[in-house]
Design a protein around this motif. Structure first.
Motif, PDB file in Angstrom:
ATOM      1  N   ARG A 381       0.829  -1.196   0.000  1.00  0.00           N
ATOM      2  CA  ARG A 381       0.000   0.000   0.000  1.00  0.00           C
ATOM      3  C   ARG A 381       0.870   1.255   0.000  1.00  0.00           C
ATOM      4  N   GLU A 384       4.129   2.357   2.419  1.00  0.00           N
ATOM      5  CA  GLU A 384       4.769   1.233   3.097  1.00  0.00           C
ATOM      6  C   GLU A 384       6.196   1.020   2.612  1.00  0.00           C
ATOM      7  N   VAL A 413       3.700   0.156  -5.058  1.00  0.00           N
ATOM      8  CA  VAL A 413       2.305   0.025  -4.642  1.00  0.00           C
ATOM      9  C   VAL A 413       1.595  -0.965  -5.561  1.00  0.00           C
TER      10      VAL A 413
END
Length: 419
Positions: A381, A384, A413
């Motif tokens: 995501r 992260e 992502v």
């Protein structure tokens, strides 16, 4: 690169307040540079001045991705680099895999970077969507055309050396969009700002590369210890031409002589050196022969033996796995498809994992694949990192697999990781 949501890029007034090196171009004494994103955080003026003192002459800064994401550190880093007198470029990470049209993503990039138009800044398309999308050159061409029309400047396009050869890029090259190529002859060992010499890869249909990202593991003061480091084939005046601040087109760069002596003949046993060659750490010919020196014949003979032993079957008694390269493949895509990591554990006919061609057989020689029955998965995501994912799931970073870059500092992502 990691990706976080952030505020839009400041408009023209903010950009104009910065001191920009290209306002009065001077011949650069070195043309080493970096590219950064939110992974490095804000490279403010103090950090940028340290980078300048360490030899950084230019910086490419990630600004946008897809059709709605703006890098939260971009505006701050752009200001810092400008205040330090470092030439700048801005790049967009393409996401055709999300179903976006090139026009939609181009318009998002334009909306977030219009404050940098006519400021000596080079726009760039970062083209590494992976898989079948690597060959969709029409998408890249339409994005480039759209941005060129809005900026009044021809953008550059960034891609790996293997992607250059995986698709038909003639329309892009003939339209005079400069190439920024990536390829790591030394693998992922530590590196630094330096003059790497001429690009050792075939970049046809371009007649030359405008810039080369020669390592993703550079140690650059003020920026970080795992930084993408690059060489630009030109000086500040050449940069100004690419940025649309001169009427003439960029000139063909001269042949470059590396600024450091070639390493001496390597030590170590033949088998270890041969496996390093297979991983791509000694580049292609003739660079490989130069780096291996008097040991070239013995090491290359062992390389040939190791490659020949793979055979053409899907899997061998030794546990190796062979895959036939498909059109549009990269080694990162093959590793992701098969779940066999690290990428450097694959052997390829050229000896360089950044240079593969459809129809070739590539072979994995690392540990066997984790079985799916016990595998845990996680979709990356925005915001992260491998570190945060590992901490949240109670595992170590070294246990996580599946990132298509093969570099633990570079995740995307939407990609699926497992352990």
């Amino acid at each position: 690169m990691n990706h976080n949501k952030g505020n839009p890029i400041a408009k023209l007034t903010a950009a104009c307040c910065a001191t920009i090196m290209l306002a009065t171009p001077a011949i650069a004494t070195a043309d080493s540079g970096v590219d950064v994103s939110n992974w490095q955080g804000c490279v403010n003026t103090s950090r940028a001045q340290s980078a300048k003192a360490a030899g950084t002459s230019f910086a490419f800064v990630k600004v946008t991705e897809g059709a709605g994401y703006t890098d939260k550190s971009a505006d701050c880093s752009m200001t810092g680099f400008a205040n330090a007198g470092i030439r700048r470029g801005v790049y967009h990470f393409a996401r055709p895999d999300l179903g976006n049209s090139p026009e939609k993503e181009a318009d998002w990039f334009i909306s977030q970077t219009k404050g940098y138009v006519n400021q000596g800044v080079i726009p760039v398309l970062d083209w590494e969507p992976g898989g079948k999308w690597n060959t969709q050159t029409w998408w890249a061409k339409r994005w480039l055309d759209r941005v060129a029309s809005a900026w009044g400047v021809k953008p550059m396009i960034y891609m790996s050396a293997s992607v250059v050869q995986s698709g038909d890029w003639r329309a892009v090259a003939s339209a005079d969009y400069g190439l920024w190529v990536a390829g790591y002859p030394r693998g992922y060992t530590g590196d630094r700002l330096r003059n790497p010499g001429n690009v050792p890869y075939n970049v046809s249909p371009w007649s030359f590369a405008a810039a080369w990202q020669y390592s993703s593991s550079g140690n650059v003061a003020g920026v970080g210890q795992a930084v993408d480091v690059n060489w630009f084939y030109g000086d500040a005046v050449t940069w100004a031409k690419y940025a649309g601040q001169a009427d003439t087109k960029p000139v063909t760069p001269p042949t470059v002589t590396p600024s450091e002596p070639k390493p001496s003949t390597p030590t170590g046993d033949t088998d270890t050196l041969a496996r390093a060659v297979i991983r791509g750490e000694y580049g292609n010919m003739p660079q490989r022969k130069t780096l291996l020196g008097s040991r070239f014949d013995e090491v290359q003979a062992r390389v040939n033996q190791l490659l020949a032993s793979s055979g053409s079957t899907s899997s061998g008694s030794s546990g190796s796995t062979s895959v036939t390269v498909r059109a549009g493949d990269t080694m990162s895509a093959i590793a992701q498809r098969t779940g066999l990591y690290p990428v450097t554990a694959w052997s390829v006919p050229s000896g360089n994992i950044n240079r593969i061609y459809p129809g070739q057989t590539v072979t994995y020689r690392g540990a066997s694949k984790t079985t799916t029955s016990t595998t845990r998965r996680h979709t990356v995501r925005a915001g992260e990192t491998l570190g945060t994912i590992a901490a949240a799931n109670g595992v170590s970073v070294s246990q996580i697999r599946g990132y298509r870059s093969g570099n633990p500092n570079l995740i995307y992502v939407g990609e699926t990781l497992y352990w």
